[in-house]
Design an enzyme around this catalytic site. Structure first.
Site, PDB file in Angstrom:
ATOM      1  N   ASN A  92      -1.859   1.513  -6.315  1.00  0.00           N
ATOM      2  CA  ASN A  92      -1.352   2.851  -5.565  1.00  0.00           C
ATOM      3  C   ASN A  92      -0.300   3.650  -6.537  1.00  0.00           C
ATOM      4  OD1 ASN A  92      -0.260   0.283  -5.136  1.00  0.00           O
ATOM      5  ND2 ASN A  92       1.105   1.203  -3.414  1.00  0.00           N
ATOM      6  N   PRO A  94       2.128   6.198  -5.129  1.00  0.00           N
ATOM      7  CA  PRO A  94       2.554   6.881  -3.914  1.00  0.00           C
ATOM      8  C   PRO A  94       3.416   8.108  -4.353  1.00  0.00           C
ATOM      9  CG  PRO A  94       3.876   4.960  -4.107  1.00  0.00           C
ATOM     10  CD  PRO A  94       2.363   4.978  -5.243  1.00  0.00           C
ATOM     11  N   THR A  95       3.857   9.140  -3.574  1.00  0.00           N
ATOM     12  CA  THR A  95       4.827  10.058  -4.017  1.00  0.00           C
ATOM     13  C   THR A  95       5.977   9.587  -4.097  1.00  0.00           C
ATOM     14  OG1 THR A  95       3.463  11.656  -2.733  1.00  0.00           O
ATOM     15  CG2 THR A  95       5.832  12.171  -3.093  1.00  0.00           C
ATOM     16  N   LEU A 164     -14.825   8.586  -3.491  1.00  0.00           N
ATOM     17  CA  LEU A 164     -15.273   8.060  -2.342  1.00  0.00           C
ATOM     18  C   LEU A 164     -14.304   8.342  -1.162  1.00  0.00           C
ATOM     19  CD1 LEU A 164     -13.387   5.352  -1.063  1.00  0.00           C
ATOM     20  CD2 LEU A 164     -14.541   4.324  -2.864  1.00  0.00           C
ATOM     21  N   GLU A 166     -12.894   7.551   2.467  1.00  0.00           N
ATOM     22  CA  GLU A 166     -12.913   6.515   3.571  1.00  0.00           C
ATOM     23  C   GLU A 166     -13.733   6.689   4.658  1.00  0.00           C
ATOM     24  OE1 GLU A 166      -8.735   5.034   4.042  1.00  0.00           O
ATOM     25  OE2 GLU A 166      -8.330   5.544   2.154  1.00  0.00           O
ATOM     26  N   PHE A 227      -8.810  21.402  -3.514  1.00  0.00           N
ATOM     27  CA  PHE A 227      -9.866  22.499  -2.880  1.00  0.00           C
ATOM     28  C   PHE A 227     -10.347  21.771  -1.538  1.00  0.00           C
ATOM     29  CE2 PHE A 227     -11.846  25.743  -5.684  1.00  0.00           C
ATOM     30  CZ  PHE A 227     -10.711  25.661  -6.810  1.00  0.00           C
ATOM     31  N   CYS A 277      -4.507  10.515   0.234  1.00  0.00           N
ATOM     32  CA  CYS A 277      -4.596  11.297  -0.980  1.00  0.00           C
ATOM     33  C   CYS A 277      -4.439  12.640  -1.107  1.00  0.00           C
ATOM     34  CB  CYS A 277      -6.119  11.190  -1.243  1.00  0.00           C
ATOM     35  SG  CYS A 277      -6.656   9.520  -2.018  1.00  0.00           S
ATOM     36  N   PHE A 278      -4.596  13.518   0.178  1.00  0.00           N
ATOM     37  CA  PHE A 278      -4.562  14.955  -0.055  1.00  0.00           C
ATOM     38  C   PHE A 278      -3.173  15.346  -0.300  1.00  0.00           C
ATOM     39  CE2 PHE A 278      -8.632  16.297   2.464  1.00  0.00           C
ATOM     40  CZ  PHE A 278      -9.469  15.944   1.329  1.00  0.00           C
TER      41      PHE A 278
HETATM   42  C1  UDX Z   1      -4.992   3.777  -4.496  1.00  0.00           C
HETATM   43  C2  UDX Z   1      -4.165   4.973  -4.983  1.00  0.00           C
HETATM   44  O1  UDX Z   1      -3.377   5.412  -3.910  1.00  0.00           O
HETATM   45  C3  UDX Z   1      -4.881   6.314  -5.329  1.00  0.00           C
HETATM   46  O2  UDX Z   1      -4.282   7.099  -5.618  1.00  0.00           O
HETATM   47  C4  UDX Z   1      -5.814   5.941  -6.302  1.00  0.00           C
HETATM   48  O3  UDX Z   1      -6.985   6.981  -6.181  1.00  0.00           O
HETATM   49  C5  UDX Z   1      -6.519   4.565  -6.152  1.00  0.00           C
HETATM   50  O4  UDX Z   1      -5.759   3.584  -5.850  1.00  0.00           O
HETATM   51  P1  UDX Z   1      -5.969   2.566  -2.569  1.00  0.00           P
HETATM   52  O5  UDX Z   1      -6.884   1.766  -2.965  1.00  0.00           O
HETATM   53  O6  UDX Z   1      -6.172   3.376  -1.444  1.00  0.00           O
HETATM   54  O7  UDX Z   1      -5.434   4.002  -3.673  1.00  0.00           O
HETATM   55  O8  UDX Z   1      -4.495   1.982  -2.552  1.00  0.00           O
HETATM   56  P2  UDX Z   1      -4.023   0.541  -1.843  1.00  0.00           P
HETATM   57  O9  UDX Z   1      -4.812   0.182  -0.576  1.00  0.00           O
HETATM   58  O10 UDX Z   1      -2.461   0.778  -1.645  1.00  0.00           O
HETATM   59  O11 UDX Z   1      -4.407  -0.443  -2.980  1.00  0.00           O
HETATM   60  C6  UDX Z   1      -3.532  -0.436  -3.987  1.00  0.00           C
HETATM   61  C7  UDX Z   1      -3.375  -2.214  -4.199  1.00  0.00           C
HETATM   62  O12 UDX Z   1      -2.805  -2.539  -5.543  1.00  0.00           O
HETATM   63  C8  UDX Z   1      -2.519  -3.106  -3.356  1.00  0.00           C
HETATM   64  O13 UDX Z   1      -3.290  -4.051  -2.757  1.00  0.00           O
HETATM   65  C9  UDX Z   1      -1.206  -3.529  -4.120  1.00  0.00           C
HETATM   66  O14 UDX Z   1      -0.958  -4.732  -3.758  1.00  0.00           O
HETATM   67  C10 UDX Z   1      -2.236  -3.592  -5.351  1.00  0.00           C
HETATM   68  N1  UDX Z   1      -0.841  -3.499  -6.618  1.00  0.00           N
HETATM   69  C11 UDX Z   1      -0.265  -2.744  -6.791  1.00  0.00           C
HETATM   70  C12 UDX Z   1      -1.072  -4.526  -7.543  1.00  0.00           C
HETATM   71  O15 UDX Z   1      -1.770  -5.590  -7.469  1.00  0.00           O
HETATM   72  N2  UDX Z   1      -0.104  -4.428  -8.494  1.00  0.00           N
HETATM   73  C13 UDX Z   1       0.860  -3.603  -8.677  1.00  0.00           C
HETATM   74  O16 UDX Z   1       1.669  -3.702  -9.789  1.00  0.00           O
HETATM   75  C14 UDX Z   1       0.834  -2.604  -7.724  1.00  0.00           C
HETATM   76  C1  UDX Z   2     -10.538  12.477   0.303  1.00  0.00           C
HETATM   77  C2  UDX Z   2     -11.557  12.980  -0.496  1.00  0.00           C
HETATM   78  O1  UDX Z   2     -12.678  13.369   0.232  1.00  0.00           O
HETATM   79  C3  UDX Z   2     -12.289  11.951  -1.481  1.00  0.00           C
HETATM   80  O2  UDX Z   2     -13.140  12.702  -2.364  1.00  0.00           O
HETATM   81  C4  UDX Z   2     -11.157  11.473  -2.261  1.00  0.00           C
HETATM   82  O3  UDX Z   2     -11.643  10.300  -3.088  1.00  0.00           O
HETATM   83  C5  UDX Z   2     -10.058  10.832  -1.506  1.00  0.00           C
HETATM   84  O4  UDX Z   2      -9.394  11.723  -0.459  1.00  0.00           O
HETATM   85  P1  UDX Z   2     -10.263  10.755   2.351  1.00  0.00           P
HETATM   86  O5  UDX Z   2      -9.135  11.222   2.405  1.00  0.00           O
HETATM   87  O6  UDX Z   2     -10.931   9.345   2.523  1.00  0.00           O
HETATM   88  O7  UDX Z   2     -11.288  11.450   1.042  1.00  0.00           O
HETATM   89  O8  UDX Z   2     -11.441  11.460   3.606  1.00  0.00           O
HETATM   90  P2  UDX Z   2     -11.716  12.880   4.009  1.00  0.00           P
HETATM   91  O9  UDX Z   2     -13.103  12.810   4.632  1.00  0.00           O
HETATM   92  O10 UDX Z   2     -11.811  13.826   2.817  1.00  0.00           O
HETATM   93  O11 UDX Z   2     -10.465  13.505   4.976  1.00  0.00           O
HETATM   94  C6  UDX Z   2      -9.594  13.779   5.061  1.00  0.00           C
HETATM   95  C7  UDX Z   2      -8.602  14.463   6.076  1.00  0.00           C
HETATM   96  O12 UDX Z   2      -9.228  15.436   6.361  1.00  0.00           O
HETATM   97  C8  UDX Z   2      -8.988  13.621   7.332  1.00  0.00           C
HETATM   98  O13 UDX Z   2      -7.797  13.432   8.184  1.00  0.00           O
HETATM   99  C9  UDX Z   2     -10.151  14.432   7.865  1.00  0.00           C
HETATM  100  O14 UDX Z   2      -9.904  14.041   9.480  1.00  0.00           O
HETATM  101  C10 UDX Z   2      -9.674  15.671   7.693  1.00  0.00           C
HETATM  102  N1  UDX Z   2     -10.604  16.889   7.753  1.00  0.00           N
HETATM  103  C11 UDX Z   2     -11.559  16.716   6.965  1.00  0.00           C
HETATM  104  C12 UDX Z   2     -10.699  17.746   8.665  1.00  0.00           C
HETATM  105  O15 UDX Z   2      -9.638  17.985   9.465  1.00  0.00           O
HETATM  106  N2  UDX Z   2     -11.587  18.654   8.556  1.00  0.00           N
HETATM  107  C13 UDX Z   2     -12.836  18.642   7.779  1.00  0.00           C
HETATM  108  O16 UDX Z   2     -13.484  19.580   7.983  1.00  0.00           O
HETATM  109  C14 UDX Z   2     -12.774  17.473   6.937  1.00  0.00           C
END
Ligand code: UDX
Ligand code: UDX
Length: 463
Positions: A92, A94-95, A164, A166, A227, A277-278
């Site tokens: 991850n 994070p901000t 991808l 979620e 975007f 992410c957003f």
């Molecule tokens: C993360 C990032 O938030 C995102 O910006 C990026 O695009 C993909 O990786 P996500 O998979 O959703 O997304 O994060 P999270 O579910 O928090 O998984 C990260 C994992 O990394 C955690 O399970 C954490 O325990 C692990 N981690 C973190 C390690 O194994 N080693 C570390 O040093 C830090």
């Molecule tokens: C997003 C991007 O779509 C994906 O490509 C990137 O890899 C990670 O970030 P995610 O955050 O998993 O994916 O879900 P997404 O379907 O994009 O929705 C993001 C948020 O926007 C959600 O809270 C969703 O409810 C909201 N949303 C989406 C709206 O409110 N209106 C819409 O028309 C579409």
């Protein structure tokens, strides 16, 4: 070069599903996913596939097929790094919550730790792949760490951002719009790119695999998310104008979406976008623009976040105003807590912020979400630090039955667009509620006219 052994650091929402699909599609490649979080790894290894640490439709089948064959989950990070010829970093980012860039820049501490660990352990040449979303030019920093602290072995760095979403992760991985691979434009860099192209080629058509230089790939990921989020903020900005003018935001969305230049997707007005992410990626983009002195560019993108925060506050304020400006002690049922349907992920979910605002007014909130645990909801609220943990658990409780959530409530607020909410027995719900019975549809999924016929007073975003 033929890749035989892959390691992925980070078994999260991105690393877990992505590696499961790579393993399923490449039975001849050993894929080991490592994480420092032992509980998470144990859950990935659980016999009971319903206990996988993340909920994604279809993921259980993929894991069932590949796990134990060529897909492994372990906390033995060093051993997996050493054995691999390709290492994905999917931790991850994070901000930052401290220091320079606090509240804006991406915190790259975990990325740097990974790079240092790889450098320390590696005894043979490796391809290191950035899977995490990173600020443009991060590969430069990773390269510098690997080359200055390594054991003299060769590293190639690739950027392979994951697109991808979620809730549809498996489907998105099986048939991606595109796979993007950035790398150095040298002989070795191009060979590394080709090695990763070969991994994806087992199931992704060649024309959908794009290769670029490193910086284009890193920046494209931030740009794609910016975007997409911008479209949501744009339609949400219009939703308020619709409410005051008598236009209907759904009709406007359909009307503009028919224009093939605009397209119909991502035009659903809502209580505000959430997800990991957003917001993080736009803040990061804003920070990068500022750090190059591009203030107009930074301000332009920051407005997407400002609009999103406003939309969440506006929804909560609407509830307070409609309930006669006093919600102290009133029961408000929340349907949904996840940031979108079909996921148990709650990161940055609008529900958290709406609840927080209503709790400031001492409302009693009762939440039903089909996939999110009570513990997770409390932890989301505690993270905000607005009030004590005791206070949070006093004002917000969780139930496992939607009817119980709505019984004797003054109002229902829909925060997530779970399909099941559409088919509830709304007459029965109405009968069990305090009158007048209010519904606040933050997702525009309920039939407003039908609810009004039953007797509900309905507010739907953008109508
Ligand atoms: C993360 C990032 O938030 C995102 O910006 C990026 O695009 C993909 O990786 P996500 O998979 O959703 O997304 O994060 P999270 O579910 O928090 O998984 C990260 C994992 O990394 C955690 O399970 C954490 O325990 C692990 N981690 C973190 C390690 O194994 N080693 C570390 O040093 C830090
Ligand atoms: C997003 C991007 O779509 C994906 O490509 C990137 O890899 C990670 O970030 P995610 O955050 O998993 O994916 O879900 P997404 O379907 O994009 O929705 C993001 C948020 O926007 C959600 O809270 C969703 O409810 C909201 N949303 C989406 C709206 O409110 N209106 C819409 O028309 C579409």
């Amino acid at each position: 070069m033929k890749i035989k052994n892959i390691c992925c650091i980070g078994a999260g929402y991105v690393g877990g599903p992505t590696m499961a699909v790579i393993a399923q599609k490449n039975p001849d490649i050993k894929v080991t996913v490592v994480d420092i979080n032992a509980a998470r790894i144990a859950a990935w290894n659980d016999e009971n596939l319903e206990k996988l640490p993340i909920y994604e439709p279809g993921l259980d089948k993929v894991v069932a097929e590949a796990r134990g064959r060529n897909l492994f989950f372990t906390t033995e990070v060093d051993a997996a790094i050493e054995a691999a010829d390709m290492i994905f970093i999917s931790v991850n980012t994070p901000t930052k919550t401290y220091g320079q860039g606090k509240g804006m820049a991406a915190d790259l501490k975990f990325i740097e730790l990974c790079a240092r660990q790889i450098a320390r352990v590696a005894k043979t040449d490796k391809i290191v792949v950035e899977k995490s979303t990173l600020p443009v030019r991060t590969a430069q920093a990773i390269k510098s760490i690997l080359h200055n602290t390594g054991n003299g072995v060769q590293f190639q760095i690739l950027s392979n951002p994951e697109f991808l979403a979620e809730g549809t992760a498996v489907q998105d991985l099986m048939a991606p719009d595109r796979v993007l691979i950035g790398g150095e434009q040298t002989k070795e860099g191009l060979e590394a790119i080709q090695a990763l192209v070969n991994v994806y080629s087992t199931w992704v058509p060649a024309e959908n695999i794009l290769t670029t230089n490193l910086w284009s790939s890193e920046l494209s990921k931030l740009t794609a998310n910016a975007f997409l989020a911008q479209r949501v903020s744009s339609i949400n900005a219009l939703s308020e104008l619709c409410e005051v003018t008598g236009a209907d935001v759904n009709e406007v969305a359909i009307a503009i979406g028919k224009d093939s230049r605009i397209g119909p997707k991502f035009l659903k007005a809502s209580v505000g976008f959430g997800g990991s992410c957003f917001q993080k990626d736009i803040l990061n983009l804003v920070y990068i623009a500022k750090s190059y002195g591009l203030h107009e560019v930074a301000d332009y993108w920051e407005q997407v976040i400002i609009m999103n925060d406003y939309q969440k506050r506006r929804f909560a304020s609407k509830i307070i105003q409609t309930l006669y400006n006093t919600i102290s002690g009133k029961k408000i049922a929340f349907l949904g807590w996840a940031f979108k349907k079909d996921t148990n992920d709650t990161r940055e979910s609008a529900a958290i912020y709406v609840a927080d605002q209503l709790m400031e007014e001492q409302a009693s909130i009762v939440v039903y979400d089909p996939k999110v645990t009570a513990q997770q909801m409390q932890s989301d609220l505690n993270y905000l630090n607005t009030r004590s943990e005791d206070s949070n658990s006093h004002y917000l409780t969780t139930v496992s039955d939607p009817h119980e959530a709505c019984k004797d409530a003054h109002a229902i607020a829909v925060l997530t667009e779970w399909d099941e909410f559409k088919t509830y027995d709304w007459q029965k719900t109405y009968d069990a509620m305090k009158k007048p019975a209010f519904v606040f549809d933050g997702r525009g999924i309920l039939d407003k006219e039908e609810l009004e016929t039953i007797g509900f007073q309905v507010y739907a975003i953008g109508k």
